[in-house]
Enzyme design. Structure first.
Site, PDB file in Angstrom:
ATOM      1  N   GLN A 126      -5.008   7.717   4.336  1.00 55.05           N
ATOM      2  CA  GLN A 126      -5.978   6.712   4.941  1.00 55.05           C
ATOM      3  C   GLN A 126      -7.298   7.375   5.256  1.00 55.05           C
ATOM      4  O   GLN A 126      -7.197   8.420   6.014  1.00 55.05           O
ATOM      5  CB  GLN A 126      -5.495   6.203   6.175  1.00 55.05           C
ATOM      6  CG  GLN A 126      -6.368   5.288   6.887  1.00 55.05           C
ATOM      7  CD  GLN A 126      -5.870   4.736   8.219  1.00 55.05           C
ATOM      8  OE1 GLN A 126      -5.030   5.345   8.850  1.00 55.05           O
ATOM      9  NE2 GLN A 126      -6.364   3.730   8.758  1.00 55.05           N
ATOM     10  N   GLY A 127      -8.428   7.346   4.754  1.00 55.03           N
ATOM     11  CA  GLY A 127      -9.768   8.089   5.020  1.00 55.03           C
ATOM     12  C   GLY A 127     -10.605   7.134   5.718  1.00 55.03           C
ATOM     13  O   GLY A 127     -11.697   6.806   5.329  1.00 55.03           O
ATOM     14  N   TYR A 128     -10.239   7.371   7.038  1.00 49.54           N
ATOM     15  CA  TYR A 128     -11.345   6.533   7.934  1.00 49.54           C
ATOM     16  C   TYR A 128     -11.963   7.554   8.633  1.00 49.54           C
ATOM     17  O   TYR A 128     -13.053   7.558   8.523  1.00 49.54           O
ATOM     18  CB  TYR A 128     -10.558   5.407   8.938  1.00 49.54           C
ATOM     19  CG  TYR A 128      -9.989   4.112   8.386  1.00 49.54           C
ATOM     20  CD1 TYR A 128      -9.955   3.941   6.850  1.00 49.54           C
ATOM     21  CD2 TYR A 128      -9.724   3.221   9.315  1.00 49.54           C
ATOM     22  CE1 TYR A 128      -9.742   2.639   6.630  1.00 49.54           C
ATOM     23  CE2 TYR A 128      -9.494   1.824   8.782  1.00 49.54           C
ATOM     24  CZ  TYR A 128      -9.655   1.420   7.436  1.00 49.54           C
ATOM     25  OH  TYR A 128      -9.141   0.350   7.190  1.00 49.54           O
ATOM     26  N   SER A 129     -11.260   8.228   9.755  1.00 44.45           N
ATOM     27  CA  SER A 129     -11.996   9.144  10.583  1.00 44.45           C
ATOM     28  C   SER A 129     -12.840  10.078   9.937  1.00 44.45           C
ATOM     29  O   SER A 129     -12.230  10.616   9.059  1.00 44.45           O
ATOM     30  CB  SER A 129     -10.709   9.682  11.604  1.00 44.45           C
ATOM     31  OG  SER A 129      -9.911   8.836  11.883  1.00 44.45           O
ATOM     32  N   GLU A 248      -1.931  -2.275  10.751  1.00 38.09           N
ATOM     33  CA  GLU A 248      -1.821  -0.928  11.263  1.00 38.09           C
ATOM     34  C   GLU A 248      -0.965  -0.705  12.608  1.00 38.09           C
ATOM     35  O   GLU A 248      -0.132  -0.248  13.074  1.00 38.09           O
ATOM     36  CB  GLU A 248      -2.717  -0.001  11.346  1.00 38.09           C
ATOM     37  CG  GLU A 248      -2.441   1.615  11.761  1.00 38.09           C
ATOM     38  CD  GLU A 248      -3.785   2.434  11.612  1.00 38.09           C
ATOM     39  OE1 GLU A 248      -4.649   1.971  11.376  1.00 38.09           O
ATOM     40  OE2 GLU A 248      -3.447   3.319  12.334  1.00 38.09           O
ATOM     41  N   SER A 387      -7.188   5.227  20.223  1.00 38.76           N
ATOM     42  CA  SER A 387      -6.822   6.045  21.344  1.00 38.76           C
ATOM     43  C   SER A 387      -6.469   4.860  22.440  1.00 38.76           C
ATOM     44  O   SER A 387      -6.865   4.004  22.478  1.00 38.76           O
ATOM     45  CB  SER A 387      -7.628   7.018  21.964  1.00 38.76           C
ATOM     46  OG  SER A 387      -9.031   6.621  22.566  1.00 38.76           O
ATOM     47  N   ASN A 388      -5.603   5.428  23.506  1.00 33.39           N
ATOM     48  CA  ASN A 388      -5.171   4.500  24.469  1.00 33.39           C
ATOM     49  C   ASN A 388      -6.353   4.106  25.566  1.00 33.39           C
ATOM     50  O   ASN A 388      -6.446   3.009  26.024  1.00 33.39           O
ATOM     51  CB  ASN A 388      -4.208   4.989  25.359  1.00 33.39           C
ATOM     52  CG  ASN A 388      -2.736   5.058  24.691  1.00 33.39           C
ATOM     53  OD1 ASN A 388      -2.490   4.538  23.340  1.00 33.39           O
ATOM     54  ND2 ASN A 388      -1.663   5.238  25.428  1.00 33.39           N
ATOM     55  N   GLU A 389      -7.240   4.949  25.401  1.00 35.18           N
ATOM     56  CA  GLU A 389      -8.579   4.703  26.204  1.00 35.18           C
ATOM     57  C   GLU A 389      -9.404   3.628  25.678  1.00 35.18           C
ATOM     58  O   GLU A 389      -9.898   2.647  26.305  1.00 35.18           O
ATOM     59  CB  GLU A 389      -9.536   5.941  26.455  1.00 35.18           C
ATOM     60  CG  GLU A 389      -9.068   6.918  27.330  1.00 35.18           C
ATOM     61  CD  GLU A 389      -7.986   7.957  26.648  1.00 35.18           C
ATOM     62  OE1 GLU A 389      -7.911   7.691  25.395  1.00 35.18           O
ATOM     63  OE2 GLU A 389      -7.495   8.784  27.404  1.00 35.18           O
TER      64      GLU A 389
HETATM   65  C1  LIG Z   1      -1.899  13.162  14.359  1.00 32.54           C
HETATM   66  C2  LIG Z   1      -3.030  12.353  14.174  1.00 32.54           C
HETATM   67  C3  LIG Z   1      -3.012  11.755  12.819  1.00 32.54           C
HETATM   68  C4  LIG Z   1      -4.051  10.552  12.443  1.00 32.54           C
HETATM   69  N1  LIG Z   1      -3.821  10.222  11.192  1.00 32.54           N
HETATM   70  C5  LIG Z   1      -5.143   9.511  10.615  1.00 32.54           C
HETATM   71  C6  LIG Z   1      -5.361   9.136   9.259  1.00 32.54           C
HETATM   72  O1  LIG Z   1      -4.268   9.358   8.569  1.00 32.54           O
HETATM   73  N2  LIG Z   1      -6.391   8.734   8.987  1.00 32.54           N
HETATM   74  C7  LIG Z   1      -7.648   8.550   9.770  1.00 32.54           C
HETATM   75  O2  LIG Z   1      -8.475   7.865   9.147  1.00 32.54           O
HETATM   76  N3  LIG Z   1      -7.459   8.716  10.988  1.00 32.54           N
HETATM   77  C8  LIG Z   1      -6.487   9.407  11.403  1.00 32.54           C
HETATM   78  N4  LIG Z   1      -6.296   9.879  12.642  1.00 32.54           N
HETATM   79  C9  LIG Z   1      -7.431   9.840  13.566  1.00 32.54           C
HETATM   80  C10 LIG Z   1      -7.345   8.867  14.779  1.00 32.54           C
HETATM   81  O3  LIG Z   1      -7.463   7.370  14.506  1.00 32.54           O
HETATM   82  C11 LIG Z   1      -8.544   9.428  15.722  1.00 32.54           C
HETATM   83  O4  LIG Z   1      -8.173  10.567  16.334  1.00 32.54           O
HETATM   84  C12 LIG Z   1      -8.862   8.427  16.881  1.00 32.54           C
HETATM   85  O5  LIG Z   1      -9.370   7.227  16.465  1.00 32.54           O
HETATM   86  C13 LIG Z   1      -9.728   9.131  18.010  1.00 32.54           C
HETATM   87  O6  LIG Z   1     -10.764   9.645  17.564  1.00 32.54           O
HETATM   88  P1  LIG Z   1     -11.307  10.954  17.814  1.00 32.54           P
HETATM   89  O7  LIG Z   1     -10.293  12.113  17.291  1.00 32.54           O
HETATM   90  O8  LIG Z   1     -12.714  11.081  16.882  1.00 32.54           O
HETATM   91  O9  LIG Z   1     -11.794  11.223  19.225  1.00 32.54           O
HETATM   92  P2  LIG Z   1     -13.017  10.606  19.937  1.00 32.54           P
HETATM   93  O10 LIG Z   1     -13.377   9.327  19.381  1.00 32.54           O
HETATM   94  O11 LIG Z   1     -14.307  11.535  19.862  1.00 32.54           O
HETATM   95  O12 LIG Z   1     -12.299  10.481  21.413  1.00 32.54           O
HETATM   96  C14 LIG Z   1     -12.515  11.674  22.138  1.00 32.54           C
HETATM   97  C15 LIG Z   1     -11.683  11.166  23.637  1.00 32.54           C
HETATM   98  O13 LIG Z   1     -12.707  10.244  24.271  1.00 32.54           O
HETATM   99  C16 LIG Z   1     -12.297   9.086  24.614  1.00 32.54           C
HETATM  100  N5  LIG Z   1     -13.344   7.978  24.212  1.00 32.54           N
HETATM  101  C17 LIG Z   1     -14.059   7.882  23.283  1.00 32.54           C
HETATM  102  N6  LIG Z   1     -14.855   6.780  23.090  1.00 32.54           N
HETATM  103  C18 LIG Z   1     -14.490   6.105  24.380  1.00 32.54           C
HETATM  104  C19 LIG Z   1     -14.902   4.914  24.977  1.00 32.54           C
HETATM  105  N7  LIG Z   1     -16.046   4.266  24.420  1.00 32.54           N
HETATM  106  N8  LIG Z   1     -14.493   4.749  26.093  1.00 32.54           N
HETATM  107  C20 LIG Z   1     -13.498   5.529  26.769  1.00 32.54           C
HETATM  108  N9  LIG Z   1     -12.848   6.577  26.345  1.00 32.54           N
HETATM  109  C21 LIG Z   1     -13.714   6.899  25.088  1.00 32.54           C
HETATM  110  C22 LIG Z   1     -11.045   8.822  23.590  1.00 32.54           C
HETATM  111  O14 LIG Z   1     -10.167   7.900  23.830  1.00 32.54           O
HETATM  112  C23 LIG Z   1     -10.478  10.319  23.683  1.00 32.54           C
HETATM  113  O15 LIG Z   1      -9.609  10.532  24.623  1.00 32.54           O
HETATM  114  C24 LIG Z   1      -5.321  10.676  13.182  1.00 32.54           C
HETATM  115  C25 LIG Z   1      -5.146  11.164  14.627  1.00 32.54           C
HETATM  116  C26 LIG Z   1      -4.176  11.815  14.963  1.00 32.54           C
HETATM  117  C27 LIG Z   1      -4.228  12.961  16.190  1.00 32.54           C
END
Ligand SMILES: Cc1cc2nc3c(=O)[nH]c(=O)nc-3n(C[C@H](O)[C@H](O)[C@H](O)COP(=O)(O)OP(=O)(O)OC[C@H]3O[C@@H](n4cnc5c(N)ncnc54)[C@H](O)[C@@H]3O)c2cc1C
Length: 402
Positions: A126-129, A248, A387-389
């Protein structure tokens, strides 16, 4: 709400249980129950066993080769497979891309890709992030430019994805790409299928705290992608992306798995000596376990309410966010209590043991050896899949109306 299983459902459970008893390979079961790591071949083996039975895609309609089970049947399946220690079926193809292609793909895409998902010929990731575009996914920058030259029309893709789970095993990736910057950020995104073997695709492992290679960075450097690999319409990818995310988040509570882990925790504590007998007899420790178990029972009831109300297979609503938060908190708490149970024996986690290159743990007992790695790995649960937030934001907006 009726939480009783009817006669047909009980019969279905029996059928599932005997199938698993007869078909789940003992080595896979032992790996899962003992927190060992699974290889690509391990996942593939179980996938193909289910494929042969016609059960690899419980959520797909029969016309596409799925089992077309009801939400309650799927719930029973999940309970029975996790109880027995079966590996998960990797969800990128079955639970994520499959439903999107069925809903929005062309006939040619369905005819080509759906059978290959079922028989495991393609392994999808999955290439989202992207770096800087996780929670704020719509800000993604990986570009796909429509080019027409003497060789025909194609998309030229440039950019980077990150946290791409198990991409090292994948030959295909579904990506969100930016096809225009002139519209609102959600409106310039498209959904593209890219062959990982294409020239210009490269991958760099991200090694996590538990010394595992589970996630990756994926780079696109002037990658040519056939225009036929666009899903649906250009610039409407955000709609498909959201549709995919709703799938998902199915089975997000992972109650079955947590119940299995609770049994493991109790057994571990029961066999760990303490002043008054076993650690499970220690009132302070027993209280922690009891609180967790109560939380888990409440989660299970909430999960069952969601499952039993989903008669029409409708898209899951904001209640899924509650399941995600509590489900992952329970999972993380379980791993904490496991580490607490084995105390200092959890410290020297041994990657050779986890990956099957050594049969017995170097120090301590075998059950203790993987637990710190497991604990560290599960920090991810409250981050991935939104994320849970972010789930709390959804609850505050859509349930509490704040
Ligand atoms: C083990 C693992 C596997 C993954 N696998 C995939 C994958 O296969 N494909 C894919 O596309 N992605 C994948 N992901 C990515 C995942 O979806 C993102 O890590 C996630 O959505 C959080 O984005 P970020 O890491 O950029 O953190 P950020 O968005 O930068 O957030 C950092 C912190 O700030 C908080 N935060 C951010 N915005 C807000 C807000 N508006 N209000 C309150 N708090 C906020 C977040 O909750 C977090 O605690 C994976 C992540 C992990 C850890």
């Amino acid at each position: 709400m009726n939480l009783e299983y009817d006669a047909k459902e009980q019969q279905f459970r029996k059928q599932v249980r005997s199938f698993i008893e007869a078909n789940l390979p003992a080595d896979l079961r032992a790996k899962v129950l003992n927190h060992k790591r699974l290889t690509r071949e391990d996942y593939r083996k179980w996938h193909l066993i289910l494929y042969a039975q016609g059960w690899v895609a419980p959520n797909w309609p029969r016309e596409y080769g799925g089992a077309a089970w009801t939400p309650v049947q799927r719930h029973i399946w999940e309970e029975e497979t996790t109880r027995a220690g079966a590996p998960n079926v990797i969800s990128f193809g079955i639970n994520m891309l499959g439903p999107v292609l069925m809903e929005f793909g062309t006939k040619a895409q369905k005819d080509h890709y759906l059978p290959r998902i079922l028989n495991c010929e393609d392994w999808w990731c999955q290439g989202y992030s992207e770096p800087g575009s996780g929670s704020d996914l719509a800000s993604l920058k990986t570009s796909a430019e429509w080019i027409e030259d003497e060789s025909g029309a194609y998309y030229l893709v440039n950019g980077q994805k990150t946290w791409t789970t198990l991409a090292q095993h994948a030959n295909m990736i579904f990506c969100l790409v930016r096809t225009t910057t002139s519209m609102r950020k959600q409106e310039g995104i498209s959904f593209l299928l890219i062959n990982m073997k294409s020239q210009g695709v490269s991958l760099r492992p991200i090694i996590t705290l538990d010394e595992d290679h589970e996630i990756n960075e994926v780079f696109f450097d002037n990658v040519r992608v056939p225009v036929d690999n666009l899903v649906g319409e250009e610039n409407l990818g955000w709609t498909y992306a959201k549709y995919l995310l709703s799938h998902e988040r199915n089975n997000v509570a992972e109650v079955g798995r947590s119940k299995r882990e609770l049994r493991f925790l109790k057994h571990l504590a029961m066999t760990t000596p303490s002043q008054n007998g076993s650690l499970l007899d220690d009132p302070l420790f027993a209280r922690k376990v009891a609180l967790l178990e109560a939380e888990m029972m409440a989660l299970e009831i909430t999960n069952l309410r969601v499952v039993s109300s989903d008669h029409g297979n409708s898209e899951p609503g904001p209640e899924v966010s509650m399941l995600k938060i509590v489900g992952t908190e329970v999972q993380q708490r379980l791993t904490e209590l496991m580490v607490e149970t084995v105390g200092p024996y959890s410290l020297p986690f041994d990657v050779d043991f986890l990956e099957g290159r050594r049969e017995t743990a170097v120090t301590g007992h075998d059950a203790a050896a993987p637990l710190t790695a497991h604990y560290l790995n599960f920090r991810k649960a409250s981050i991935y899949g939104g994320s849970n937030e972010i789930q709390k934001n959804i609850i505050s907006r859509m349930i509490l109306g704040l």
